[in-house]
Motif scaffolding. Structure first.
Motif, PDB file in Angstrom:
ATOM      1  N   LEU A 125       0.822  -0.967  -0.125  1.00 36.28           N
ATOM      2  CA  LEU A 125      -0.569   0.079   0.338  1.00 36.28           C
ATOM      3  C   LEU A 125       0.400   1.149  -0.269  1.00 36.28           C
ATOM      4  O   LEU A 125       0.164   3.183  -0.803  1.00 36.28           O
ATOM      5  N   VAL A 126       2.014   1.481   0.695  1.00 36.75           N
ATOM      6  CA  VAL A 126       3.210   2.389   1.189  1.00 36.75           C
ATOM      7  C   VAL A 126       3.570   2.673  -0.770  1.00 36.75           C
ATOM      8  O   VAL A 126       3.576   3.743  -0.961  1.00 36.75           O
ATOM      9  N   LEU A 127       3.832   1.692  -1.237  1.00 37.05           N
ATOM     10  CA  LEU A 127       4.214   1.823  -2.509  1.00 37.05           C
ATOM     11  C   LEU A 127       3.459   2.047  -4.218  1.00 37.05           C
ATOM     12  O   LEU A 127       3.671   2.754  -5.005  1.00 37.05           O
ATOM     13  N   ASP A 128       1.876   1.601  -3.612  1.00 38.38           N
ATOM     14  CA  ASP A 128       0.643   2.313  -4.083  1.00 38.38           C
ATOM     15  C   ASP A 128       0.670   3.823  -3.695  1.00 38.38           C
ATOM     16  O   ASP A 128       0.175   4.299  -4.833  1.00 38.38           O
ATOM     17  N   ALA A 129       0.616   4.208  -2.848  1.00 39.48           N
ATOM     18  CA  ALA A 129       0.555   6.084  -2.462  1.00 39.48           C
ATOM     19  C   ALA A 129       1.813   6.100  -3.310  1.00 39.48           C
ATOM     20  O   ALA A 129       1.170   7.500  -3.969  1.00 39.48           O
ATOM     21  N   ALA A 130       3.148   5.550  -3.186  1.00 41.66           N
ATOM     22  CA  ALA A 130       4.277   6.670  -3.616  1.00 41.66           C
ATOM     23  C   ALA A 130       3.513   6.719  -5.664  1.00 41.66           C
ATOM     24  O   ALA A 130       3.729   7.873  -5.815  1.00 41.66           O
ATOM     25  N   LEU A 146      -6.787   3.673  -0.951  1.00 41.42           N
ATOM     26  CA  LEU A 146      -6.134   2.850   0.023  1.00 41.42           C
ATOM     27  C   LEU A 146      -6.911   2.436   0.570  1.00 41.42           C
ATOM     28  O   LEU A 146      -6.526   1.257   1.050  1.00 41.42           O
ATOM     29  N   LYS A 147      -7.543   2.835   0.974  1.00 38.17           N
ATOM     30  CA  LYS A 147      -8.400   1.742   2.275  1.00 38.17           C
ATOM     31  C   LYS A 147      -9.784   1.218   1.258  1.00 38.17           C
ATOM     32  O   LYS A 147      -9.666   0.568   1.684  1.00 38.17           O
ATOM     33  N   ALA A 148      -9.761   1.347   0.332  1.00 35.00           N
ATOM     34  CA  ALA A 148     -10.540   0.938  -0.674  1.00 35.00           C
ATOM     35  C   ALA A 148     -10.079  -0.828  -1.377  1.00 35.00           C
ATOM     36  O   ALA A 148     -10.523  -1.768  -1.316  1.00 35.00           O
ATOM     37  N   ARG A 149      -7.845  -0.308  -0.989  1.00 34.98           N
ATOM     38  CA  ARG A 149      -7.499  -1.243  -1.235  1.00 34.98           C
ATOM     39  C   ARG A 149      -7.132  -2.588  -0.635  1.00 34.98           C
ATOM     40  O   ARG A 149      -5.925  -3.701  -0.157  1.00 34.98           O
ATOM     41  N   THR A 150      -7.221  -2.254   1.392  1.00 32.91           N
ATOM     42  CA  THR A 150      -6.285  -2.912   1.875  1.00 32.91           C
ATOM     43  C   THR A 150      -6.787  -4.558   1.574  1.00 32.91           C
ATOM     44  O   THR A 150      -6.471  -5.281   2.101  1.00 32.91           O
ATOM     45  N   GLY A 151      -8.249  -4.606   1.512  1.00 31.81           N
ATOM     46  CA  GLY A 151      -8.707  -6.147   1.107  1.00 31.81           C
ATOM     47  C   GLY A 151      -8.252  -7.127   0.114  1.00 31.81           C
ATOM     48  O   GLY A 151      -7.895  -8.492  -0.165  1.00 31.81           O
ATOM     49  N   ASN A 152      -6.636  -6.023  -0.684  1.00 32.01           N
ATOM     50  CA  ASN A 152      -6.417  -7.114  -1.819  1.00 32.01           C
ATOM     51  C   ASN A 152      -5.063  -6.746  -1.693  1.00 32.01           C
ATOM     52  O   ASN A 152      -3.797  -7.659  -1.701  1.00 32.01           O
ATOM     53  N   CYS A 153      -4.645  -7.094  -0.249  1.00 32.39           N
ATOM     54  CA  CYS A 153      -3.521  -7.941  -0.401  1.00 32.39           C
ATOM     55  C   CYS A 153      -3.144  -8.134   1.270  1.00 32.39           C
ATOM     56  O   CYS A 153      -3.697  -9.095   1.660  1.00 32.39           O
ATOM     57  N   HIS A 154      -2.174  -9.469   0.477  1.00 29.03           N
ATOM     58  CA  HIS A 154      -2.009 -10.611   1.070  1.00 29.03           C
ATOM     59  C   HIS A 154      -1.120 -10.469   1.555  1.00 29.03           C
ATOM     60  O   HIS A 154       0.330 -10.944   0.724  1.00 29.03           O
ATOM     61  N   ALA A 155      -0.921 -11.140   2.744  1.00 32.40           N
ATOM     62  CA  ALA A 155       0.010 -11.476   3.734  1.00 32.40           C
ATOM     63  C   ALA A 155       1.002 -12.971   4.300  1.00 32.40           C
ATOM     64  O   ALA A 155      -1.375 -13.061   5.297  1.00 32.40           O
ATOM     65  N   SER A 156       1.268 -13.386   4.219  1.00 30.86           N
ATOM     66  CA  SER A 156       0.982 -14.726   5.327  1.00 30.86           C
ATOM     67  C   SER A 156       2.981 -15.423   5.136  1.00 30.86           C
ATOM     68  O   SER A 156       4.000 -14.801   4.410  1.00 30.86           O
ATOM     69  N   LEU A 276       9.624 -16.804   7.103  1.00 32.47           N
ATOM     70  CA  LEU A 276       9.386 -15.733   5.578  1.00 32.47           C
ATOM     71  C   LEU A 276       8.697 -16.130   4.940  1.00 32.47           C
ATOM     72  O   LEU A 276       7.395 -17.280   5.147  1.00 32.47           O
ATOM     73  N   GLY A 277       7.647 -15.314   4.373  1.00 24.67           N
ATOM     74  CA  GLY A 277       6.933 -14.867   3.900  1.00 24.67           C
ATOM     75  C   GLY A 277       7.092 -14.362   2.546  1.00 24.67           C
ATOM     76  O   GLY A 277       7.637 -13.958   1.756  1.00 24.67           O
ATOM     77  N   ILE A 278       5.691 -14.361   1.638  1.00 24.02           N
ATOM     78  CA  ILE A 278       5.343 -14.283   0.423  1.00 24.02           C
ATOM     79  C   ILE A 278       4.323 -13.302   0.549  1.00 24.02           C
ATOM     80  O   ILE A 278       3.458 -13.618   0.667  1.00 24.02           O
ATOM     81  N   LEU A 279       4.489 -11.623  -0.333  1.00 33.44           N
ATOM     82  CA  LEU A 279       3.109 -11.242   0.126  1.00 33.44           C
ATOM     83  C   LEU A 279       3.122 -10.216  -1.267  1.00 33.44           C
ATOM     84  O   LEU A 279       3.588  -9.744  -1.895  1.00 33.44           O
ATOM     85  N   PHE A 280       1.832  -9.724  -1.887  1.00 26.28           N
ATOM     86  CA  PHE A 280       1.344  -9.430  -2.931  1.00 26.28           C
ATOM     87  C   PHE A 280      -0.193  -9.041  -2.661  1.00 26.28           C
ATOM     88  O   PHE A 280      -0.583  -9.556  -1.901  1.00 26.28           O
ATOM     89  N   GLU A 281      -0.113  -8.691  -4.216  1.00 22.19           N
ATOM     90  CA  GLU A 281      -2.075  -7.637  -4.403  1.00 22.19           C
ATOM     91  C   GLU A 281      -2.680  -8.244  -5.242  1.00 22.19           C
ATOM     92  O   GLU A 281      -1.669  -9.288  -5.899  1.00 22.19           O
ATOM     93  N   THR A 282      -3.667  -8.301  -5.038  1.00 23.20           N
ATOM     94  CA  THR A 282      -4.394  -8.856  -5.953  1.00 23.20           C
ATOM     95  C   THR A 282      -5.434  -7.925  -6.691  1.00 23.20           C
ATOM     96  O   THR A 282      -5.176  -6.589  -6.098  1.00 23.20           O
ATOM     97  N   GLU A 283      -5.957  -7.739  -7.831  1.00 24.00           N
ATOM     98  CA  GLU A 283      -6.393  -6.998  -8.737  1.00 24.00           C
ATOM     99  C   GLU A 283      -7.849  -6.484  -7.846  1.00 24.00           C
ATOM    100  O   GLU A 283      -8.390  -7.027  -7.345  1.00 24.00           O
TER     101      GLU A 283
END
Length: 283
Positions: A125-130, A146-156, A276-283
């Motif tokens: 989200l920080v890079l999206d904001a940039a 950004l607030k509308a995008r939080t559900g598109n960020c996946h962290a594990s 270790l985790g992989i973290l990504f966004e969905t559309e």
């Protein structure tokens, strides 16, 4: 139109290179270890925390950024006529977002965003904001987007050991012992509606085998993953595991950028090394 300053809690785990490239300002959390108050990744690093645990069997406490700290941090920008978009660690994990909102209400011109996430899940989200700032979007519009995008960020993350979770009171000794005896490595998943953490799939086997399976499982779980970037974020792990995960990602899906970052003390002290985790966004 006022110039927009981009800021975030230090827990976004972007690393120095991305922080500088995208002009991200950080405010660090407090790490209280052995009676001393440190600033996360400023005057203490995760390896110091691990060493304190291995030698003294002590873990730090973490403290949220308080209202006054946020006010003093933001004031110089506001007095110069800037507006600030600030991204916070998920509100389910810390009171920092609420404190930031209180500071914003008093100062004006501050737009706090509850990332509903942690580490580089928040970093997306920080890079999206940039990118939005570079496109000339106004602070209020960036905040709303950004607030509308939080559900598109996946962290594990995959935990190699539950020892630190147990020592910090986050799992029972029975659970930790059982995981060790059965060679289980749980996947910790972040609820991107709040930032709360929960246990997902429990993998069995050595770390090399588990990381490959975990990476493939996560990339197969969504059919609309954004391909512009993915993070490999870790708490301190041998480079061979990082490269293994990088190769697995490359063999599974094409990304424009695969960023490797190390988790801050605030994150690392809860999960311990070899996470270790992989973290990504969905559309």
């Amino acid at each position: 139109m006022k110039k927009v300053i981009l800021s975030a809690d230090s827990t976004c785990d972007l690393g120095q290179e991305l922080k500088e490239r995208y002009q991200v300002n950080y405010y660090p959390y407090h790490i209280i270890l052995d009676g001393k108050d440190y600033m996360d990744n400023v005057d203490i690093a995760p390896d110091v925390i691990y060493e304190a645990y291995w030698t003294k069997k002590i873990l730090p406490k973490t403290a949220a950024i308080n209202v006054e700290e946020y006010k003093q941090y933001f004031k110089p920008w506001i007095s110069e006529g800037y507006e600030v978009v600030h991204l916070n660690l998920g509100s389910a994990l810390s009171s920092s977002y609420q404190n930031c909102c209180l500071a914003a209400k008093e100062l004006g011109g501050i737009y706090p965003v509850d990332s509903c996430n942690l580490s580089s899940g928040m970093g997306h989200l920080v890079l999206d904001a940039a990118e939005m700032i570079s496109q000339g979007m106004e602070a209020s519009q960036i905040s709303d987007t950004l607030k509308a995008r939080t559900g598109n960020c996946h962290a594990s993350f995959i935990l190699d050991t539950l020892e630190f979770m147990h020592a910090g009171g986050r799992c029972s000794s029975v659970t930790a012992l059982g995981a060790n005896l059965l060679n289980l490595k749980p996947c910790i998943e972040v609820d991107n509606r709040s930032g709360a953490m929960g246990v997902g799939k429990k993998y069995r086997g050595n770390l090399e085998k588990v990381l490959v399976k975990y990476t493939k499982d996560k990339l197969a779980a969504y059919d609309n993953i954004r391909r512009n970037r993915i993070f490999i974020t870790h708490s301190g792990i041998d480079d061979s595991y990082i490269e293994l995960v990088r190769r697995t990602i490359q063999e599974t899906m094409d990304f424009e950028n695969i960023y490797v970052t190390r988790a801050s003390c605030t994150i690392s002290c809860h999960c311990g090394p070899n996470t270790l985790g992989i973290l990504f966004e969905t559309e």
